[in-house]
Design a protein around this motif. Structure first.
Motif, PDB file in Angstrom:
ATOM      1  N   ARG A 285      45.178   9.282  36.071  1.00 33.21           N
ATOM      2  CA  ARG A 285      45.959   8.401  36.938  1.00 33.21           C
ATOM      3  C   ARG A 285      45.073   7.586  37.862  1.00 33.21           C
ATOM      4  O   ARG A 285      45.456   6.510  38.323  1.00 33.21           O
ATOM      5  N   HIS A 286      43.888   8.139  38.181  1.00 28.93           N
ATOM      6  CA  HIS A 286      42.964   7.434  39.079  1.00 28.93           C
ATOM      7  C   HIS A 286      41.553   7.957  38.816  1.00 28.93           C
ATOM      8  O   HIS A 286      41.247   9.117  39.117  1.00 28.93           O
ATOM      9  N   GLU A 287      40.730   7.126  38.247  1.00 27.85           N
ATOM     10  CA  GLU A 287      39.350   7.515  37.913  1.00 27.85           C
ATOM     11  C   GLU A 287      38.530   7.679  39.195  1.00 27.85           C
ATOM     12  O   GLU A 287      38.404   6.757  39.996  1.00 27.85           O
ATOM     13  N   LEU A 288      37.977   8.867  39.386  1.00 29.71           N
ATOM     14  CA  LEU A 288      37.171   9.155  40.571  1.00 29.71           C
ATOM     15  C   LEU A 288      36.096  10.170  40.182  1.00 29.71           C
ATOM     16  O   LEU A 288      36.317  11.382  40.214  1.00 29.71           O
ATOM     17  N   PRO A 289      34.915   9.685  39.794  1.00 32.24           N
ATOM     18  CA  PRO A 289      33.915  10.553  39.155  1.00 32.24           C
ATOM     19  C   PRO A 289      33.424  11.721  39.987  1.00 32.24           C
ATOM     20  O   PRO A 289      33.008  12.746  39.436  1.00 32.24           O
ATOM     21  N   ALA A 290      33.443  11.601  41.317  1.00 32.96           N
ATOM     22  CA  ALA A 290      32.827  12.638  42.153  1.00 32.96           C
ATOM     23  C   ALA A 290      33.727  13.840  42.409  1.00 32.96           C
ATOM     24  O   ALA A 290      33.270  14.837  42.991  1.00 32.96           O
ATOM     25  N   VAL A 291      34.978  13.795  42.001  1.00 34.32           N
ATOM     26  CA  VAL A 291      35.872  14.940  42.234  1.00 34.32           C
ATOM     27  C   VAL A 291      35.330  16.170  41.499  1.00 34.32           C
ATOM     28  O   VAL A 291      35.084  16.133  40.292  1.00 34.32           O
ATOM     29  N   GLY A 292      35.127  17.244  42.236  1.00 35.53           N
ATOM     30  CA  GLY A 292      34.620  18.485  41.666  1.00 35.53           C
ATOM     31  C   GLY A 292      33.116  18.572  41.563  1.00 35.53           C
ATOM     32  O   GLY A 292      32.579  19.650  41.268  1.00 35.53           O
ATOM     33  N   GLN A 293      32.415  17.466  41.825  1.00 41.43           N
ATOM     34  CA  GLN A 293      30.965  17.439  41.687  1.00 41.43           C
ATOM     35  C   GLN A 293      30.276  17.736  43.028  1.00 41.43           C
ATOM     36  O   GLN A 293      30.912  17.820  44.068  1.00 41.43           O
TER      37      GLN A 293
END
Length: 543
Positions: A285-293
């Motif tokens: 729904r929303h690309e956010l590469p840093a989630v969980g990193q």
């Protein structure tokens, strides 16, 4: 108001260390209605109120998520317990209560990296507004809801030998690690009330809020996804009593689930690194590469010593001893149950060449038969006189991640710390063993040490120490950074105002936003994030 008719200005997910502070402050303003969702129970009882009760809570799945890491390559494939509070009060209701704030340098570096709302002068004011601190000076607050007290008067007498050893090595004495400087050895301050009961975030902020008409707490309400429409979060879908409901927010949803649950909820809802979400069967729904990193944690290692003088082991290793301790606490609010087990410690350089104090030390007049936090049963004190000295490197360089095991929020996420992945982390730990042995060799401790039995005097070479550190080292339960704060969308999840990048109506306020782990224990900083978040949100809502 029924569950299926909930509409509030703010919906907060997670009644933990930050969420309680945030909800309490927002409702206290009188300007907004606030709903606080908590997956765990709203419970107080003997083990929760009693400071040493965390030995029970930390293995109790009814108040603890009881997570565990994936096999850690740097630890020989061992899994690491990841206890997280699953109760109103969150981890502040089950932790070891050591109160630290971090250093000026920590927060000024946050600001330098693009987070101007988190410079030391602003953060210090937020800490002061939180605190009712036993130290009455310009560095501390004295009128806030959070009681912080010294337990030096009830610390075990063996701690004196540890502090005297520091004096003999010319390590400065420090009676306030939250004052002008952090280096030195001394007694820790704890979030323990003057009545010798645990001071959780729930006690400090929710107890006053419970009677307010603009505040509602729903315990046993498990958030399972976010309601998203046109790049805006409008509500939270949750399960309670076997039914599924949606709570909607007029203004914002704020996630305060912590460094594990917050990225997990985001990713299950379709907010995160696209390829990983699709692999788990989640619609992006929303690309956010840093989630969980970028997740970090403090990694710890203990040395244990047989003692010629009594320690807490004798008081807590037998049923008669535990009964006496229980009666002493119940009748007089004193004795071993009135405090944690980490009585003293401090901050030192691992080697003279280091620029600053990069090790935190822990001194405990107690040794136990299980790795801290091991599931299954409470750790039992060893049946002989012994004490431990431990270290953790305060600014680890290794980075882990939280990722999805499935597209279902009820399935635990995959947790990988990658401890000791960076070679400098191991170098600091090996130097730290040298620092501990220097203290043990000082005359004050030599008087009471019968023998070093872990790792043992024969474990001397760097190679042997590395092997033992990998075999016995453990998490000290400070996960953070998995939704870190920063100005660049591809490198961070929230901006300096805690707003999730390029999505409306959503903020994060918990330890997951830390750009990097601070110097010291994380419960104080987690509560400060709730405090600072409430200030920022109230500023923005009145603009």
């Amino acid at each position: 108001m029924q569950d299926d008719q909930l509409l509030f200005d703010f919906v907060i997910v997670g009644a933990g260390s930050a969420g309680c502070v945030l909800a309490g402050n927002l409702s206290a303003s009188g300007k907004h209605s606030v709903l606080l969702l908590e997956a765990g129970p709203d419970r107080t009882g003997f083990w929760i109120k009693t400071p040493l009760g965390y030995g029970h809570s930390i293995v109790n799945k009814s108040v603890n998520w009881m997570y565990a890491s994936e096999p850690e390559p740097g630890l020989g494939g061992r899994t690491v317990p990841v206890p997280r509070g699953r109760i109103v009060g969150g981890s502040s209701a089950i932790n070891a209560m050591v109160y630290m704030r971090g250093t000026k340098a920590d927060y000024d570096e946050w600001a330098h990296d693009g987070n101007p709302d988190w410079a030391w002068d602003k953060v210090l004011d937020s800490y002061k507004r939180m605190e009712n601190h036993c130290v009455r000076d310009a560095w501390h607050g004295t009128t806030g809801p959070l009681q912080v007290n010294s337990r030096a008067s009830v610390a075990h007498p063996i701690c004196n030998a540890f502090l005297e050893a520091g004096d003999q090595l010319q390590i400065p004495r420090n009676d306030d690690f939250n004052g002008e400087r952090v280096d030195g050895l001394g007694y820790y301050h704890h979030t323990i009330c003057s009545s010798a009961k645990r001071m959780s975030a729930s006690r400090g902020w929710l107890d006053p809020a419970r009677g307010r008409s603009n505040f509602k707490l729903l315990a046993n309400a498990r958030a399972i996804s976010l309601e998203i429409s046109d790049h805006a979060v409008t509500g939270v879908v949750y399960r309670r009593n076997g039914r599924v409901f949606t709570a909607r927010a007029r203004r914002e949803v704020v996630l305060a689930g912590g460094a594990i649950n917050t990225p997990h909820l985001l990713m299950v809802s379709g907010i995160g690194p696209g390829a990983a979400l699709r692999k788990a069967g989640v619609e992006v729904r929303h690309e956010l590469p840093a989630v969980g990193q970028h997740m970090q944690d403090h990694f710890a290692y203990d040395m244990q010593f047989r003692s010629r003088v009594p320690t807490l082991n004798q008081q807590l290793s037998t049923w008669p001893g535990r009964l006496r301790a229980g009666l002493q606490y119940y009748l007089f609010g004193s004795g071993p149950l009135s405090s944690g087990t980490t009585h003293a410690g401090g901050f030192v350089k691992s080697a003279p060449s280091r620029d600053m104090a990069n090790l935190q030390l822990y001194f405990s007049p107690l040794t136990r038969d299980l790795e801290p936090g091991s599931p299954g049963r409470m750790a039992q004190a060893d049946p002989y006189a012994a004490f431990s000295m431990g270290i953790c490197n305060t600014r680890p360089r290794s980075r882990g991640e939280v990722s999805l095991s499935s597209n279902d929020m009820t399935d635990a996420p995959l947790i990988r710390f990658n401890f000791l992945d960076h070679p400098e982390d191991m170098a600091e730990m090996i130097e730290g063993v040298g620092a501990l042995r220097a203290l043990a060799d000082a005359p004050a401790l030599q008087k009471i040490i019968e023998s070093e039995y872990l790792p043992g005097p024969d474990v001397r070479s760097d190679e042997d120490l590395e092997q033992d550190i990998r075999a016995r080292g453990y998490s000290i339960y400070h996960p953070c950074g998995s939704c870190r704060m920063g100005p660049v969308k591809d490198e961070a999840v929230v901006n300096s105002r805690l707003k999730v990048h390029q999505i409306q109506g959503l903020r994060i306020a918990d330890a997951s936003v830390l750009p990097f782990v601070v110097t010291g224990n994380l419960n104080g900083p987690s509560m400060m994030i709730g405090q600072r978040a409430s200030e920022i949100i109230l500023e923005d809502s009145s603009a």
